[in-house]
Design a protein around this motif. Sequence first.
Motif, PDB file in Angstrom:
ATOM      1  N   ARG A 114      11.150  -1.555   8.722  1.00 54.95           N
ATOM      2  CA  ARG A 114      11.794  -0.790   7.650  1.00 54.95           C
ATOM      3  C   ARG A 114      12.516  -1.701   6.661  1.00 54.95           C
ATOM      4  O   ARG A 114      12.863  -1.274   5.559  1.00 54.95           O
ATOM      5  CB  ARG A 114      12.777   0.210   8.246  1.00 54.95           C
ATOM      6  N   TYR A 115      12.737  -2.957   7.049  1.00 54.74           N
ATOM      7  CA  TYR A 115      13.379  -3.904   6.145  1.00 54.74           C
ATOM      8  C   TYR A 115      12.380  -4.563   5.190  1.00 54.74           C
ATOM      9  O   TYR A 115      12.776  -5.344   4.327  1.00 54.74           O
ATOM     10  CB  TYR A 115      14.086  -5.015   6.934  1.00 54.74           C
ATOM     11  N   LEU A 116      11.098  -4.267   5.365  1.00 58.58           N
ATOM     12  CA  LEU A 116      10.062  -4.934   4.584  1.00 58.58           C
ATOM     13  C   LEU A 116       9.271  -3.925   3.764  1.00 58.58           C
ATOM     14  O   LEU A 116       8.719  -2.975   4.311  1.00 58.58           O
ATOM     15  CB  LEU A 116       9.112  -5.694   5.515  1.00 58.58           C
ATOM     16  N   ASP A 117       9.209  -4.153   2.456  1.00 58.15           N
ATOM     17  CA  ASP A 117       8.421  -3.312   1.555  1.00 58.15           C
ATOM     18  C   ASP A 117       7.166  -4.059   1.128  1.00 58.15           C
ATOM     19  O   ASP A 117       7.137  -5.293   1.076  1.00 58.15           O
ATOM     20  CB  ASP A 117       9.224  -2.948   0.300  1.00 58.15           C
ATOM     21  N   ALA A 118       6.123  -3.306   0.805  1.00 63.14           N
ATOM     22  CA  ALA A 118       4.903  -3.858   0.229  1.00 63.14           C
ATOM     23  C   ALA A 118       4.685  -3.230  -1.135  1.00 63.14           C
ATOM     24  O   ALA A 118       4.811  -2.004  -1.288  1.00 63.14           O
ATOM     25  CB  ALA A 118       3.707  -3.595   1.141  1.00 63.14           C
ATOM     26  N   TYR A 119       4.373  -4.064  -2.128  1.00 65.25           N
ATOM     27  CA  TYR A 119       4.163  -3.591  -3.495  1.00 65.25           C
ATOM     28  C   TYR A 119       2.720  -3.842  -3.912  1.00 65.25           C
ATOM     29  O   TYR A 119       2.241  -4.986  -3.834  1.00 65.25           O
ATOM     30  CB  TYR A 119       5.076  -4.330  -4.471  1.00 65.25           C
ATOM     31  N   PRO A 120       1.997  -2.810  -4.356  1.00 61.22           N
ATOM     32  CA  PRO A 120       0.662  -3.055  -4.913  1.00 61.22           C
ATOM     33  C   PRO A 120       0.807  -3.746  -6.266  1.00 61.22           C
ATOM     34  O   PRO A 120       1.752  -3.488  -7.018  1.00 61.22           O
ATOM     35  CB  PRO A 120       0.087  -1.640  -5.071  1.00 61.22           C
ATOM     36  N   VAL A 121      -0.128  -4.639  -6.566  1.00 58.25           N
ATOM     37  CA  VAL A 121      -0.101  -5.382  -7.817  1.00 58.25           C
ATOM     38  C   VAL A 121      -1.310  -4.988  -8.649  1.00 58.25           C
ATOM     39  O   VAL A 121      -2.447  -5.030  -8.172  1.00 58.25           O
ATOM     40  CB  VAL A 121      -0.119  -6.902  -7.569  1.00 58.25           C
ATOM     41  N   GLY A 122      -1.077  -4.626  -9.890  1.00 57.28           N
ATOM     42  CA  GLY A 122      -2.172  -4.297 -10.795  1.00 57.28           C
ATOM     43  C   GLY A 122      -2.999  -3.138 -10.300  1.00 57.28           C
ATOM     44  O   GLY A 122      -2.488  -2.032 -10.104  1.00 57.28           O
ATOM     45  N   GLU A 123      -4.276  -3.379 -10.062  1.00 55.44           N
ATOM     46  CA  GLU A 123      -5.190  -2.316  -9.654  1.00 55.44           C
ATOM     47  C   GLU A 123      -5.184  -2.082  -8.146  1.00 55.44           C
ATOM     48  O   GLU A 123      -6.131  -1.538  -7.591  1.00 55.44           O
ATOM     49  CB  GLU A 123      -6.615  -2.654 -10.124  1.00 55.44           C
ATOM     50  N   LYS A 124      -4.135  -2.542  -7.479  1.00 52.81           N
ATOM     51  CA  LYS A 124      -3.898  -2.262  -6.057  1.00 52.81           C
ATOM     52  C   LYS A 124      -4.928  -2.911  -5.133  1.00 52.81           C
ATOM     53  O   LYS A 124      -5.166  -2.443  -4.036  1.00 52.81           O
ATOM     54  CB  LYS A 124      -3.855  -0.747  -5.805  1.00 52.81           C
ATOM     55  N   ARG A 125      -5.509  -4.018  -5.573  1.00 51.13           N
ATOM     56  CA  ARG A 125      -6.390  -4.748  -4.673  1.00 51.13           C
ATOM     57  C   ARG A 125      -5.647  -5.855  -3.941  1.00 51.13           C
ATOM     58  O   ARG A 125      -6.223  -6.522  -3.098  1.00 51.13           O
ATOM     59  CB  ARG A 125      -7.588  -5.313  -5.438  1.00 51.13           C
ATOM     60  N   TRP A 126      -4.389  -6.048  -4.295  1.00 56.25           N
ATOM     61  CA  TRP A 126      -3.573  -6.943  -3.494  1.00 56.25           C
ATOM     62  C   TRP A 126      -2.141  -6.450  -3.460  1.00 56.25           C
ATOM     63  O   TRP A 126      -1.696  -5.703  -4.318  1.00 56.25           O
ATOM     64  CB  TRP A 126      -3.696  -8.383  -3.957  1.00 56.25           C
ATOM     65  N   TRP A 127      -1.459  -6.866  -2.401  1.00 57.11           N
ATOM     66  CA  TRP A 127      -0.103  -6.425  -2.149  1.00 57.11           C
ATOM     67  C   TRP A 127       0.775  -7.648  -1.880  1.00 57.11           C
ATOM     68  O   TRP A 127       0.324  -8.639  -1.308  1.00 57.11           O
ATOM     69  CB  TRP A 127      -0.039  -5.503  -0.930  1.00 57.11           C
ATOM     70  N   ILE A 128       2.019  -7.545  -2.259  1.00 56.39           N
ATOM     71  CA  ILE A 128       2.998  -8.572  -1.908  1.00 56.39           C
ATOM     72  C   ILE A 128       4.108  -7.914  -1.095  1.00 56.39           C
ATOM     73  O   ILE A 128       4.348  -6.713  -1.212  1.00 56.39           O
ATOM     74  CB  ILE A 128       3.600  -9.261  -3.150  1.00 56.39           C
TER      75      ILE A 128
END
Length: 233
Positions: A114-128
């Motif tokens: 729960r302390y870690l978020d994932a963000y889609p980048v651009g067209e959602k083919r990669w996440w950080i």
Amino acid sequence: MVDLGSEMAELCGRLSAVPGGPGRVLQFVAAEAGEGTSTVAREFARFAAQEARRGVWLVELDLFRGEHYAAINADPAYYGALGEPTRASPNESSFFSVDPKLTGVDSRPWPDVRYLDAYPVGEKRWWITRFRREALKPGQDVRILNTPAYWNTLRAHADYVVIDAPALARSPAALAIAPLADANVLVVSGDQRDVASAQRLKVALGEAGGRCAGMVFNRAPAAPPRFLSQFLP
């Protein structure tokens, strides 16, 4: 931003996943801080995502830094805009432990992920990923786990899981992850004169049970900023 397409294409070719098989977990790490590991890892993830069928995850092992979130958020024209955050684990497994645990309203310990978020980048083919350090309470500590559950989970959901590890001089975190990765890639600055430090890093990764796939030379001298790859025996 320098176009590193040809260099990243060569690197992807050497580290490519088996079509239809599980995703590859690749850890990028340097011996010393400031050698450009985060830039190399981020460019590799961005390039690999262009052809990835299941996407690419870029996981920042230096939890308190937030390098990738800041860099991508500052240049959406180049990377793509960040989307809304989501949970960074499909099954609540985690690669770190936060202690002591907090208790939720249901009287159960708050899951570490729960302390870690994932963000889609651009067209959602990669996440950080971005660690929510603001959610920590005084007295809580975070440690990296030497367990495969989180990485195995992501393997099933991505072609590549790219780990940006802190330099060994700053943290031993990369050694905990080294045996869990399919390959460890050393990043060495082109103007680094202490080549012995890179050799010590290679030895340390091997002693930890990791496989060293090779080295990426960043900012090679007498040339424009670019990456050269040289793979070790």
